[in-house]
Design a protein around this motif. Structure first.
Motif, PDB file in Angstrom:
ATOM      1  N   LEU A  59      21.562  19.133  35.645  1.00 56.91           N
ATOM      2  CA  LEU A  59      21.720  18.344  35.920  1.00 56.91           C
ATOM      3  C   LEU A  59      21.779  16.710  35.844  1.00 56.91           C
ATOM      4  CD1 LEU A  59      23.530  21.051  38.218  1.00 56.91           C
ATOM      5  CD2 LEU A  59      23.805  19.926  35.979  1.00 56.91           C
ATOM      6  N   MET A 176      31.650  23.360  36.503  1.00 56.28           N
ATOM      7  CA  MET A 176      30.717  23.778  36.008  1.00 56.28           C
ATOM      8  C   MET A 176      30.460  25.708  36.182  1.00 56.28           C
ATOM      9  SD  MET A 176      28.542  22.534  39.576  1.00 56.28           S
ATOM     10  CE  MET A 176      26.268  22.100  39.219  1.00 56.28           C
ATOM     11  N   GLU A 178      29.225  26.905  33.226  1.00 52.74           N
ATOM     12  CA  GLU A 178      28.063  27.172  32.897  1.00 52.74           C
ATOM     13  C   GLU A 178      27.303  28.304  34.190  1.00 52.74           C
ATOM     14  OE1 GLU A 178      25.812  27.597  30.220  1.00 52.74           O
ATOM     15  OE2 GLU A 178      27.722  27.205  29.177  1.00 52.74           O
ATOM     16  N   TYR A 179      27.373  27.382  35.910  1.00 54.90           N
ATOM     17  CA  TYR A 179      27.142  28.147  36.482  1.00 54.90           C
ATOM     18  C   TYR A 179      28.334  29.279  36.704  1.00 54.90           C
ATOM     19  CZ  TYR A 179      23.288  24.437  38.083  1.00 54.90           C
ATOM     20  OH  TYR A 179      22.235  24.307  38.289  1.00 54.90           O
ATOM     21  N   GLU A 333      31.366  21.882  31.178  1.00 55.70           N
ATOM     22  CA  GLU A 333      30.401  22.586  30.984  1.00 55.70           C
ATOM     23  C   GLU A 333      29.646  22.397  32.417  1.00 55.70           C
ATOM     24  OE1 GLU A 333      29.324  25.070  29.303  1.00 55.70           O
ATOM     25  OE2 GLU A 333      31.582  24.539  28.893  1.00 55.70           O
ATOM     26  N   TYR A 334      29.132  20.824  33.116  1.00 60.67           N
ATOM     27  CA  TYR A 334      28.702  20.810  34.371  1.00 60.67           C
ATOM     28  C   TYR A 334      29.417  20.369  35.069  1.00 60.67           C
ATOM     29  CZ  TYR A 334      25.017  22.469  31.524  1.00 60.67           C
ATOM     30  OH  TYR A 334      24.061  22.795  31.040  1.00 60.67           O
TER      31      TYR A 334
END
Length: 698
Positions: A59, A176, A178-179, A333-334
């Protein structure tokens, strides 16, 4: 596992000025402190913090965050201390490590008090520095990746449920995704193993038999864009197994009935191209009505921006398409982590953490553990709608929100003064559910105050916490007023007949309270009896009083005929029998005999067969009776009622408001009375009062 030099090289790749010696020292420190500790997988324990640090480098987070990730378990699981961490790595790292340490055991399904206290620490640490949350999310993600090594199924399911209910929603709230998706997938595998196996199996079959269909659709979309002069990148994928299962559960359908399994993503250069792209798609293929969502003009509260649409491809296949810019994709995504990249420093993006300020307000307003957990989950987990003020300010609220929620979202003071609302220019009740895009105007009055009945018409944790706090404050003020009147009566019975401010201040300290108001509330709620107050004001004063004067605490002398001498008994809390009632006894294992009124509803269920025929003895004088009083919601009514109790020489043991609305307040009162006749006279006096709408014995 990342080697020491590999980790340092990763950080130096995006942060050339990073302190290489400090990073090396942190790596060595965590390896030394964790020593021979092992994980369930059999790997050295220090491999876990090293992998968490690796996730932080993906990140591109700052040096202090990387070091925090390396040290995040040392204080909890080794002999390391925060003081030692501060000495070696500085105060900022020590503060972050301390914050993560406090978040180590958030268990949504544990005892409410412990869960609430852990959640309280979590939210406060997050509010001070959101890097604490980023490290904790990476910590949880890596633990989920190795969850299958834990032998206990119950422990695996507990951790998975905790991840699904706490960490995945928090990852979503900070953008976030993706997480969030990986946490959902890994938790879903543990919580619903059969459903997971079935859905992933079907997706594998589709993938093997599609004959390159996904690539063909992606190519067709890309060609349509190129022909219209829009540069883009397109790729497709099956939808996430957990999202498919969730949709199946919500729609009550089988896997074969889910038509939009395929999802495609289109990345373009700028926002103008996003809207050009959506036009190209809708003119090339048939759009499905009601499925277009514009999160670019109105982003989600976590900063998510994208255009979503669903359409029919080649007459039969439904597909979902998301269109966004490259920059939007990175943020989507983040999320919050994208704003913490090393070059951008540590300025927290205001637009993404407004919801966190609401959570801190919920912390301040929540009265107990259950309330805190309820309000916090409301603030974190619900789907959102958009509503506007008349001046065009945008507010995001949970689905099902009402003007009450909207008013508190604008400002807590506006919520407290709300008396009505207009939605799209039309007067509506405050309980009206808002729709997406509504323009809401709150009608206010400075003399208004929140009502307990509003709790049934609001869904945000912020509104519910503020309403409860305001109602409690109003009740406290009323009880304090009653306590002050009783206090004045107590003072009149002192030998001197009056006391000064100094004596009152000393009494407050002797009794262990913080303020005069706390003392008055304690008197009003019968937590202190007259004797205690008199002794605190003038030590030794009660010794000079003759016994008959020691009002209102009555000596209760209860004797029961029909019991074996020495047999233990107590008066049942369900019916509160008093001398004069017809009574029976019920044998309870381990607690002796419960004495009930013959009319007690608990006796009607027929479960307790071992009854004893009892009667009151000659020395029976004094018991606690319970009343329900419905009072008119006017200033001074509660004071009138307590005056009736005092006039009839009945001591208040407990007083509690059970319900309140615009017109009435309902109270349950426990009174010390001599007998049934005494209690009946009090009920009659209450019914004759113009302050009381209804009075009954319970």
């Amino acid at each position: 596992m990342l080697r020491q030099y590999e980790l340092v090289e990763r950080v130096k790749a995006y942060a050339p000025d990073a302190d290489e010696a400090m990073l090396n020292r942190a790596y060595v420190y965590t390896v030394q402190k964790h020593g021979t500790q092992k994980r369930a997988s059999g790997d050295p324990y220090f491999s876990h913090p090293v992998e968490v640090a690796g996730l932080m480098t993906e990140l591109k987070l700052d040096q202090d965050t990387i070091i925090t990730a390396l040290l995040h378990d040392t204080v909890e699981d080794t002999l390391a201390t925060i003081e030692e961490v501060e000495k070696l790595f500085g105060p900022d790292v020590a503060r972050l490590v301390d914050g993560v340490t406090k978040l180590s055991k958030i268990e949504a399904q544990s005892e409410k008090e412990r869960a609430a206290e852990n959640l309280r620490k979590f939210l406060l640490a997050m509010s001070e520095d959101l890097r604490v949350l980023l490290v904790k999310l990476a910590d949880r993600l890596h633990n989920m990746r190795t969850l299958h090594f834990i032998k206990s199924e119950d422990k695996r399911r507990r951790i998975a449920r905790e991840t699904m209910e706490i960490y995945a929603p928090l990852a979503e709230r900070v953008g976030m995704y993706e997480y969030m998706r990986e946490m959902h997938l890994l938790a879903f595998e543990q919580l619903e193993p059969e459903a997971y196996a079935t859905i992933t199996g079907r997706l594998t079959q589709i993938r093997e038999s599609d004959g390159g269909q996904v690539d063909a659709i992606a190519l067709a979309i890309s060609q349509a864009m190129t022909e219209a002069g829009v540069r883009c990148k397109v790729w497709g994928r099956e939808k996430h197994p957990y999202s498919i299962w969730k949709k199946m559960a919500e729609r009550h359908v089988a896997f074969d009935q889910i038509t939009d399994i395929m999802a495609f993503r289109v990345l373009v250069d700028d926002v103008a191209d996003c809207y050009r792209a959506i036009g190209i798609l809708h003119t090339t293929w048939q759009a499905i009505p009601g499925r277009f969502k514009d999160y670019i003009s109105t982003p989600k509260s976590n900063g998510y921006k994208s255009l979503h649409t669903s359409m029919i491809y080649e007459r039969s296949m439904r597909i979902e398409v998301q269109i966004r810019t490259w920059d939007q994709h990175e943020t989507n995504e983040y999320g919050l982590a994208a704003h913490w990249a090393y070059k951008q420093g540590v300025v927290q993006p205001d637009g993404q953490v407004g919801w966190l300020r609401d959570l801190v307000e919920v912390l301040d307003a929540s009265h107990d553990a259950e309330e805190l957990l309820e309000n916090t989950k409301m603030a974190i987990y619900q789907d959102r709608i958009f509503a506007f003020t008349p001046k065009g300010a945008l507010f995001q609220l949970p689905k099902g929100a009402t003007p009450i929620d909207f008013a508190y979202a604008v400002h807590s003071d506006l919520g407290s003064m709300a008396v009505g609302a207009k939605i799209n220019g039309r007067h509506v009740p405050l309980r009206t559910t808002l729709a997406n895009g509504d323009v809401v105007e709150i009608i206010k009055s400075r003399t208004a105050s929140p009502q307990l009945s509003w709790l049934g018409s609001c869904v945000t944790g912020k509104a519910r916490a503020a309403i409860r706090r305001a109602v409690r404050a109003k009740e406290r003020a009323e009880v304090a007023q009653i306590g002050r009147q009783l206090f004045d009566e107590i003072v009149e019975r002192l030998p001197a007949g009056k006391v000064g401010k100094k004596a009152i201040t000393s009494a407050v300290k002797r009794l262990g309270y913080r303020s005069d108001e706390d003392l008055m509330v304690a008197i009003g709620t019968a937590k202190l009896d007259d004797r205690q107050v008199m002794e605190a004001l003038v030590p030794g004063s009660t010794a000079a009083l003759p016994d008959p004067e020691q009002w209102p605490k009555q000596e209760r002398a209860i004797s029961i005929r029909g019991l074996t001498p020495g047999m233990a008994f107590h008066l049942a809390d369900c019916c509160h029998p008093v001398p004069g009632d017809r009574i029976v006894g019920v044998r309870r294992p381990g607690v002796g005999v419960e004495v009930h009124s013959i009319a007690c509803e608990d006796l009607a269920n027929g479960q307790d067969r071992d009854w004893l025929d009892l009667s009151w003895g000659e020395r029976s004088n004094g018991a606690v009776g319970r009343l329900r009083c419905v009072l008119y919601n006017r200033p001074g009514t509660l004071a009138q009622v307590t005056g009736i109790f005092a006039g009839n020489m009945a001591n208040i043991v407990h007083l509690e408001m059970t319900q309140r609305d615009d017109l009435f307040g309902t109270y349950e009162v426990d009174l010390e009375v001599r007998d049934l006749a005494h209690l009946t006279r009090i009920v009659s006096a209450l019914r004759a009062s113009d302050a009381v709408a209804q009075a009954d014995r319970l």
